[in-house]
Write an enzyme that holds these catalytic residues in place. Sequence first.
Site, mmCIF file in Angstrom:
data_model
loop_
_atom_site.group_PDB
_atom_site.id
_atom_site.type_symbol
_atom_site.label_atom_id
_atom_site.label_comp_id
_atom_site.label_asym_id
_atom_site.label_seq_id
_atom_site.Cartn_x
_atom_site.Cartn_y
_atom_site.Cartn_z
ATOM 1 N N SER A 99 0.687 -0.697 0.159
ATOM 2 C CA SER A 99 0.039 -0.214 -0.014
ATOM 3 C C SER A 99 1.321 1.057 -0.280
ATOM 4 O O SER A 99 1.785 0.769 0.890
ATOM 5 C CB SER A 99 -0.892 -0.406 1.461
ATOM 6 N N LYS A 100 0.455 2.540 -0.115
ATOM 7 C CA LYS A 100 1.102 3.806 0.091
ATOM 8 C C LYS A 100 1.886 4.249 0.372
ATOM 9 O O LYS A 100 2.447 4.937 0.557
ATOM 10 C CB LYS A 100 -0.112 4.640 -0.856
#
Length: 492
Positions: free
Chosen positions: A260-261
């Site tokens: 995830s970012k």
Amino acid sequence: MSNIKVRFAPSPTGYLHIGGLRTALYNYLYAKKNGGKFILRIEDTDQSRFVEGAIENLIKALEWSGITYDEGVFIENHEVVEKGPNGPYIQSKRLDTYSKYVDQLIESGDAYYCFCTKERLDNLREEQRVKGQVPKYDGLCRSIPLEEAKARVANGEEHVIRLKLPKNRDIHFKDLVRGDVTINTDDMDDQVLMKSDGFPTYHMAVVVDDHLMEVTHIVRGEEWLPSTPKHVYLYEVLGWEKPEFVHLPTVLNDDRKKLSKRQGDVSVEDFRESGYLPEALVNYLALVGWSPEDNQEIMTLEEMVDKFTFERVSKTGGIFDKKKLDWVNAHYIKEKEDGELLELTLPYLKKAGIVDDAFVANNREWLEILMNTIKEGMSTLKEAPEKSAFLFEDMGEITDENLLEILKGEQVPELIDGIEAEVNAVDELDFETAKGLMKKVQKATGIKGKNLFMPTRIELTGVEHGPELANILYLFGKDKIVERLEQARKYL
Ligand code: GLU
């Protein structure tokens, strides 16, 4: 030519996740291997998630990666255009088509109008949560007679349209990676097909489009596996032949969570900016969740096409290993021609203030040899400035005892004199001359081997190991060589 057709169908969220790039890649590989066609379709039915410029970003990221497609959405002359026999390929332009099929489902009794308010649904969900049940629509509106429902709709009452699943029926399908899947309709929800804003949900749109676009294999991330039974049922009630399904393992981080970012780079654009080559990123991503039978790791796209099969796609999530990506990237960097590598690293060198356009125009050969010198041991293009820093920064004091010992060697004064003499004897130290320089010093002084190279390298660079000495001599040029040798006399 086969009639195999696959598609990559991203939602335009603003960037292309590398998991998405891998999905696109596997679609591409399968299509190419089987002489099929590959479509890029944009799934933008969730208007709340609309991001300006997202479609362009997606197309550019794919273009950069080298993954090509045959039909769908392209950029031409800075405009988004669509090409292919089954367009439009942007879902928000296909609303009439979805309405047509939703109406058909209403008429056949396979879908119904639902007037439940958000409040009612929230309460229902809360009640189910308290009772420890899986949240699910309770079917209240299923029994509203169609004529009555239509009258309410005509009256402007807010509504959605839901799929009317039969009770207690097993839905089967075969996934080419996961194997046989069976789920009972009692464990499924009456999926919303049409939202109150008149847009279809993903589930309705994806089935209609995959059918009308003649998709034969749906290859997508495993997060869509739980939705597939609904899709399979929709194919059935619409009277369409269902395609093959292939669900790919998620790209995970070290903690086995979805990449995830928050953990740093996740988009193709991030990796591009961080100095990864497209061929390296694509090659590495291919290996996250798939391996060829011969376990070859470094592969061109053509080789991947040749070796790709769904049988060798793993069922479990693939861990994204940054170190391995770096290793693959280093391989491709090393393979680059010096001139090409220069073009690729120039943005980073310029940004770091190491070179400007005028310098580049006047020193191309020098810069190419710099590339040749630093490319060994470079993991990303972004490292070019730091790897070049030895040429632009002061060397600093040598303090390491072992190095100082070497610089005090008996033959070192003669060596310094010898190198200076040879350097001063030439007008300009071009690369060929630099390559032969130490040989000349050896001839003139009789100093050889370790005694010749070790002190020279330390005097010039302050460290024991590094790039080829001939490259260093050339890159330094006459003045800098003499300057550093003179400085080194103090260690004698
Ligand atoms: N629009 C979906 C996504 O962005 C695609 C799912 C599918 O391929 O069916 O993940």
